[in-house]
Design an enzyme around this catalytic site. Structure first.
Site, PDB file in Angstrom:
ATOM      1  N   ASP A 102       0.831  -1.202   0.000  1.00  0.00           N
ATOM      2  CA  ASP A 102       0.000   0.000   0.000  1.00  0.00           C
ATOM      3  C   ASP A 102       0.870   1.259   0.000  1.00  0.00           C
ATOM      4  O   ASP A 102       2.038   1.222   0.395  1.00  0.00           O
ATOM      5  CB  ASP A 102      -0.898   0.024   1.256  1.00  0.00           C
ATOM      6  CG  ASP A 102      -1.916  -1.109   1.236  1.00  0.00           C
ATOM      7  OD1 ASP A 102      -2.217  -1.607   0.138  1.00  0.00           O
ATOM      8  OD2 ASP A 102      -2.373  -1.486   2.329  1.00  0.00           O
TER       9      ASP A 102
HETATM   10  N1  URA Z   1      -1.283  -6.013   3.723  1.00  0.00           N
HETATM   11  C1  URA Z   1      -1.752  -4.753   3.777  1.00  0.00           C
HETATM   12  O1  URA Z   1      -2.786  -4.514   4.391  1.00  0.00           O
HETATM   13  N2  URA Z   1      -1.062  -3.793   3.174  1.00  0.00           N
HETATM   14  C2  URA Z   1       0.099  -4.019   2.497  1.00  0.00           C
HETATM   15  O2  URA Z   1       0.692  -3.074   1.957  1.00  0.00           O
HETATM   16  C3  URA Z   1       0.574  -5.322   2.458  1.00  0.00           C
HETATM   17  C4  URA Z   1      -0.131  -6.322   3.070  1.00  0.00           C
END
Ligand code: URA
Length: 236
Positions: A102
């Site tokens: 993310d």
């Molecule tokens: N899980 C998440 O919630 N975000 C990420 O960036 C990676 C795994």
């Protein structure tokens, strides 16, 4: 930029007509992503695969491990002009990230221009373990841990948690720090797991991917994978 079917036929793989059929059938991918739209254009530097086999083999493959900073997007291009993980790596190769983190998640992300390698790593059957450190709002309880070990259902599918370590509970700040290892790669999966327990993730970082970790890389730093490391992934 040229039409994909033209490039495919120029490489002698198939006639343009046949190439169009392959595209429509979802058998053609560009830089690891399946393309089904006929008008799609590509560049000869893009990695073009048919049925998972790269047809323009004369390109040099590159493999990078980046410690992704916060506020960087995990794609090759961002419509809004935000910094991408690819912007952080000095290369002319058409690399792209393997999977995604993310925008505000930090840590280990791999990039390559080798579509076979990317597909190999992302294939669910290979069960590559990814470990994250998550700071949670709230204090994690023993009941939460039992629920996590039993397996949390997200969109009707159980998330298999390989390991969970509670590293710290800050009663004053009402936060917990946990280390969680999972194999799957669904989007926002760690956040969704802890949301189910009413423990929102405030900060998230991926610290390892398979046998790789980010121990020696500062935020924004990267290194090439060694041939040995690439081969080791292929042997999984
Ligand atoms: N899980 C998440 O919630 N975000 C990420 O960036 C990676 C795994």
């Amino acid at each position: 930029m040229e039409r994909l079917q033209k490039i495919i036929s120029e490489y002698g793989y198939a006639s343009r007509r046949k190439a169009e059929e392959l595209i429509k059938e979802g058998k053609v991918s560009v830089n690891g992503e399946i393309v089904t739209e006929l008008g799609t254009k590509a560049n000869k530097d893009d990695v073009i695969s048919i049925d998972g086999i790269v047809i323009n083999k004369n390109i040099k493959y590159e493999y990078y491990l980046l410690n992704k900073p916060r506020q960087v997007i995990s794609s090759a291009l961002d419509k809004e002009g935000r910094t991408t993980v690819v912007d952080l790596i000095k290369t002319d190769a058409r690399i792209y990230p393997i999977g995604r983190l993310d925008y505000n998640t930090t840590g280990l992300i791999l990039l390559t221009n080798d579509g076979d390698f990317a597909n190999h790593l992302m294939h669910p059957s290979h069960n590559i373990e990814k470990t994250y450190v998550a700071k949670l709002e709230g204090i994690i309880t023993n009941e939460d841990i039992i629920k996590l070990k039993k397996g949390i259902l997200i969109d009707n599918r159980k998330v298999d948690i390989k390991r969970l370590k509670v590293k710290n509970k800050d009663l004053e700040k009402n936060t917990s720090l946990v280390e969680i290892t999972i194999v799957e790669g669904r989007n926002h999966i760690v956040k969704k797991v802890f949301e189910k327990l009413n423990l929102p993730v405030i900060r998230l970082s991926r610290i390892s991917y398979g046998f790789l970790n980010i121990d020696n890389l500062k935020s924004g730093e990267y290194r090439s994978l060694t041939i040995k490391e690439v081969k080791r992934f292929y042997s999984i």
